[in-house]
Every structure is written in structure tokens, then in C-alpha cells.
Scaffold this active site. Structure first.
Site, PDB file in Angstrom:
ATOM      1  N   ASP A   1       1.449 -21.266 -16.886  1.00 55.25           N
ATOM      2  CA  ASP A   1       1.188 -22.624 -18.189  1.00 55.25           C
ATOM      3  C   ASP A   1       2.321 -22.381 -18.997  1.00 55.25           C
ATOM      4  O   ASP A   1       2.701 -21.414 -19.486  1.00 55.25           O
ATOM      5  CB  ASP A   1       0.531 -22.690 -18.787  1.00 55.25           C
TER       6      ASP A   1
ATOM      7  N   LYS B   1       6.786 -24.157 -23.077  1.00 53.35           N
ATOM      8  CA  LYS B   1       6.692 -24.413 -24.371  1.00 53.35           C
ATOM      9  C   LYS B   1       7.622 -23.252 -24.581  1.00 53.35           C
ATOM     10  O   LYS B   1       9.105 -22.668 -23.797  1.00 53.35           O
ATOM     11  CB  LYS B   1       5.542 -22.649 -23.507  1.00 53.35           C
TER      12      LYS B   1
ATOM     13  N   ASP C   1       1.512 -29.687 -22.096  1.00 58.33           N
ATOM     14  CA  ASP C   1       1.009 -28.580 -22.424  1.00 58.33           C
ATOM     15  C   ASP C   1      -0.272 -28.905 -22.497  1.00 58.33           C
ATOM     16  O   ASP C   1      -1.259 -27.143 -22.766  1.00 58.33           O
ATOM     17  CB  ASP C   1       1.827 -27.949 -23.527  1.00 58.33           C
TER      18      ASP C   1
ATOM     19  N   ARG D   1      -7.321 -28.822 -20.483  1.00 60.12           N
ATOM     20  CA  ARG D   1      -7.940 -30.091 -20.869  1.00 60.12           C
ATOM     21  C   ARG D   1      -8.530 -30.897 -19.705  1.00 60.12           C
ATOM     22  O   ARG D   1      -8.891 -31.678 -19.303  1.00 60.12           O
ATOM     23  CB  ARG D   1      -8.432 -30.507 -21.901  1.00 60.12           C
TER      24      ARG D   1
END
Ligand code: BES
Ligand code: ZN
Ligand code: ZN
Length: 489
Positions: free
Chosen positions: A259, A266, A336, A340
């Protein structure tokens, strides 16, 4: 590491492990060794601070008169007060004390009434895990010395038999740790799916859906997350049916193999940690392996959404609106908040395809969860009080602890947007809860729980049952939950 059960040996070699009760009371085997060694054990206790309290340990090297290289004394406190988890922890303590002690073999004299050799063995086997496949220059004295643990007990044959099932669970935990530790250049959606295919050897039916099939099903939410990656996304279904007559329990996992945050990139520091953003999928895989390995009498389905969240020229943009398989539209305000989006389609698909009796999803979903509960408890969300109490009980029993957090329509409103049916982020407040509310929109009427494992799949420090690194959290939780809620009925 080899684990074996045998009759109590009078004169162990290697590391001789004895148990000591509170106030320094030696077990029978320890007392016998003490006599042979002319009182060396009791003298060592006298001159130390060791007095047999639970969790204490002491090493006495090469006592004259004994064949053992060393004696390891482990405190148990009051045996009658030890919980099952205490016994597993005690077993892990055997490995902590002996793993690097210099001896190749340990002989554990489990001769105290009430000690559970099988649980001791489970703890020792679990604690022996290491992920060292990429260390090519490790010196011998840095590697564990211990190769085998022999448990001396009253009835080795029945211990051996009972350990088979627990060993299957340890192997499930190990599988989760291997997957979670694996590096993101080696573990990506397709290689992850290939690992899961191997579960068919245990009688698990494994189906892999590629991007074309997911496109066909309308999984634009999951696919949007993976579209900025060179790696193809995958959805893997694992079916273990040990109880053909019942509707299944479905376990659904977030498997983001890396991720980066996508276009909402990030910060660089610590980004490497996001290799374990597939931790939820790792737990589901390990749980299925454990249940199949011990031939659980339950119908359980594992579904994992495997994607890599990367920021290439084809990546989804903040501002995009995608249509999920459910038909509900999602405004992507932060790329990011991808977990979900993966689970939205995985949950909906699972509900539609398998009509499960219950769904539990596991995901390293929010940094906010790490802020609220740290690294001890995972947080969970459910509207179902029975699931809640079942999970809490299984958590206390196994040490994979869970703490319930609220769902409420007022939190649900925080993900409304004028542009689409929902947005994929709320405000900063209640970040773990709004993420759970988002998932709830994709589960329909199925009894469901969401477990946010962001704080617990990885440990920067040694813990009782595992060393630093991947914890294997969740496998024993789910194994116990299935045993209590599905097999016992
Ligand atoms: N994988 C992260 C959550 C995470 C962060 C897990 C740190 C473990 C440690 C997730 O995909 C994420 O980035 N969530 C965002 C959501 C936010 C953009 C609403 C977060 O928690 O910051
Ligand atoms: Zn993210
Ligand atoms: Zn993530």
C-alpha cells in the site's frame, strides 16, 4: 524444530527443563535431579531471586552429577491457577529460554499434575518461528541451537494424538506469518494466489478470479485500487467444508500486498511497513489452513481480495467516482483509503455468491486503530451481540484479544457526499468507525463483524507467543471461534 512426546526420562541430556511451583517447590523430576546433583538446584534457587513464580526462569549450567548440559528451571506459580493460555505461554517460554542456549535438544519433564503437555508443545512450536530465508551470511552462533524438544509426560501416545490437531493450528499460524513477512517484490496478488492454491493439498477447494472475471462481475471498486499497479489483481476463494449441511461462515480478508497510498502517496518514512497491508488476507489464509489441517467439522469459506496499491499513470485519481459490484457508487477522495474499496466488492460478492450464515472480515484498515488500541487488542465492530461475545471469549482464551467499538447511523452519515452514494473517507475524527460504516453498506442483512487488525499483525518487539515481526495474530482467534460457535453445536 522437532517436537516429540515420550515417557518421563530420569536422566535427560541437552537442556533439562524442570518446573518449579511457588515458594521454590521442585517438581518430582526436579527434586530427583536435585538429589543426583547433590542439591545444586536448590542451592542455585537459594542464592537467586528465582522462587517459582509464574513466568520466571533460571539457567544452571553443567551441574555436577547430571548428564544434562544445563538445567532450565521454569516457574509455574500455582499450577491449579494456570489458564489454557498460561500453559501455551509457558510452552513458548521453554523456547525463549532454550532456543539459543547452546544445546541442540531440550527434555521437558512435565511431571506436575495439571500441566498440559500438548499446550506446552503448542507454545514452544509457535514461538520457534523465524523468517530468515533472505539471510545468506548468517553465522552459526546467530542461528538457534535448538533442533528438538522432547516432552516427557505420563501418556505420550495420547499427547501425540492430541497434538496433531494443535500442530495443524500452529501450521496455520506459521502460514500467516510467512505470508505477512514475505516482501512485496516476492508477494504480489498472483504469487499470493499461487500460495493459496497449495491449500488444495489439504482438501480445500481453491478458485482464483482474475481481472477479466472481476470486470465481468462489476467489481470496479476493487479493480480501481489495483489499476495503478503493473500487477494484476486477484480474488481468491478457499472453501473448507467439514459440515456439508450448514450455511457457511465466510471469512473475508483485505490483501493489499503493498500500500503505497496510490496517488494520495504515503510519506516515505515507514512506507516499507505497508508490505503487511495484506495481513487480513494472511489471517484468512492461515485460518483456512488450520481448520482444514485439523479437519474442523465446520463449513468455512475464505475470500481474499488481492491488489497492489500503486501510483502509475493509470492509477485512480482523488475525485474519481466508481461503481461497485453492489451498484452503489463511491467517490474516491483519498486513494490511500483503498482497503475498504477492496472489501466492498469482496464482501458483496461473498454475500451474493455463498449466502453465508455469518461474515467476518479482517483488515489492516486504519491507522486510527493503532492510535486507539495500540498493539494489544484488535478493534471490532458488529451489530450482533452473539458474535461480539463469541469473539471476545475466543480472544481472551487464545490471547488474540479483541475490543468492541461502536457502529451508529450518526457515524454513517459522515461518509455521505453530494457527488455519489458515499465517499471513501470521512473526516479525521472516528476514522476506524467511519471505515467500518463504509463496509457495513456492503453486507446487507448478513450477520457480520469487521475486525481492524492494523495494530496487531506486526510487532516491533518480542511478545509472549511470538518474536518481533509477523505475529500470526487472528488464526487462533478464528480457530477457537469456529470451535465454539460452529463445531460445538
Ligand atoms: N493500510 C492503511 C492503514 C494502516 C496504516 C494500517 C498504518 C497499519 C498501519 C490504510 O489503507 C490507510 O492508508 N488508511 C488511511 C485512511 C485514511 C486515508 C482515511 C489511514 O488510516 O490513514
Ligand atoms: Zn491505504
Ligand atoms: Zn491499506
Amino acid at each position: 524444530m522437532k517436537i516429540d512426546f515420550q515417557a518421563l526420562t530420569a536422566i535427560p541430556t541437552g537442556a533439562a527443563v524442570y518446573f518449579v511451583e511457588k515458594d521454590g517447590v521442585l517438581s518430582g523430576a526436579a527434586a530427583a535431579a536435585n538429589e543426583t546433583a547433590n542439591g545444586a538446584l536448590s542451592r542455585a534457587i537459594e542464592v537467586s531471586r528465582f522462587d517459582g513464580k509464574k513466568g520466571q526462569g533460571m539457567e544452571i549450567v553443567a551441574p555436577v552429577g547430571l548428564d544434562a548440559d544445563r538445567v532450565i528451571l521454569l516457574g509455574v506459580g500455582d499450577v491449579s491457577e494456570l489458564s489454557d493460555l498460561d500453559q501455551v505461554t509457558l510452552g513458548a517460554g521453554i523456547y525463549v529460554r532454550c532456543g539459543n542456549c547452546g544445546s541442540k535438544e531440550a527434555y521437558v519433564s512435565a511431571d506436575l499434575d495439571g500441566l498440559d503437555t500438548v499446550k506446552l508443545a503448542e507454545g514452544a512450536a509457535m514461538r520457534a518461528y523465524r523468517f530468515d530465508k533472505y539471510l545468506t551470511k548468517q553465522e552459526d552462533d546467530k542461528k538457534p541451537s535448538l533442533k528438538a524438544v522432547y516432552f516427557g509426560c505420563e501418556d505420550p501416545t495420547s499427547a501425540e494424538e492430541a497434538f496433531t490437531a494443535r500442530q495443524a493450528v500452529v501450521e496455520g499460524v506459521t502460514f500467516t506469518k510467512d505470508l505477512t513477512s514475505e516482501t512485496p517484490n516476492h508477494l504480489y496478488p498472483e504469487s499470493f494466489a499461487a500460495e493459496l492454491r497449495e491449500l488444495s493439498q489439504l482438501g480445500v477447494d481453491v478458485d482464483v478470479l482474475g481481472e477479466a472475471q472481476m470486470e465481468e462481475l462489476g467489481m470496479r471498486s476493487l479493480l480501481a485500487v489495483g489499476q495503478g499497479s503493473r500487477r494484476d489483481s486477484q480474488l481468491v476463494v478457499m472453501r473448507w467444508n467439514g459440515d456439508a449441511d450448514s450455511a457457511p461462515l465466510a471469512l473475508v480478508g483485505k490483501g493489499v500486498t503493498f500500500d503505497s497510498g496510490g496517488i494520495s502517496l504515503k510519506p516515505g518514512a515507514g512506507m516499507d511497513q505497508m508490505k503487511w497491508d495484506m495481513g487480513g488476507a494472511g489471517i484468512v489464509a492461515g485460518a483456512i489452513k488450520a481448520l482444514a489441517g485439523r479437519k474442523a467439522k465446520a463449513n468455512v469459506i475464505g475470500v481474499v481480495g488481492l491488489v497492489e496499491n500503486m501510483p502509475d499513470g493509470n492509477a485512480q485519481r482523488p475525485g474519481d467516482v466508481v461503481t461497485s459490484m453492489s451498484g452503489q457508487t463511491i467517490e474516491v477522495l483519498n486513494t490511500d483509503a483503498e482497503g475498504r474499496m477492496v472489501l466492498a466488492d469482496a464482501l458483496w460478492y461473498t454475500k451474493e455468491e455463498f449466502k453465508p450464515k455469518m461474515m467476518i472480515d479482517l483488515a489492516t484498515l486504519t491507522g486510527a486503530m493503532v492510535i486507539s488500541l495500540g498493539h494489544e487488542y484488535a478493534g471490532f465492530f458488529t451489530d450482533d451481540d452473539d458474535i461480539a461475545s463469541g469473539l471476545s471469549k475466543a480472544g481472551e482464551e487464545t490471547g488474540d484479544k479483541v475490543w468492541r467499538l461502536p457502529l451508529h447511523t450518526e457515524y454513517d452519515k459522515m461518509i455521505n457526499t453530494p457527488v455519489a452514494d458515499m465517499k471513501n473517507v470521512g473526516e479525521r475524527a472516528a476514522g476506524s468507525i467511519t471505515a467500518a460504516q463504509f463496509l457495513k453498506r456492503f453486507v446487507g442483512d448478513v450477520p457480520w463483524a469487521h475486525i481492524d487488525v492494523a495494530g496487531v499483525v506486526w510487532a516491533d518487539k518480542d511478545k509472549h507467543l511470538c518474536g518481533r515481526g509477523a505475529t500470526g495474530y487472528g488464526v487462533r482467534l478464528l480457530d477457537q471461534f469456529v470451535a465454539d460457535q460452529f463445531e460445538a453445536k
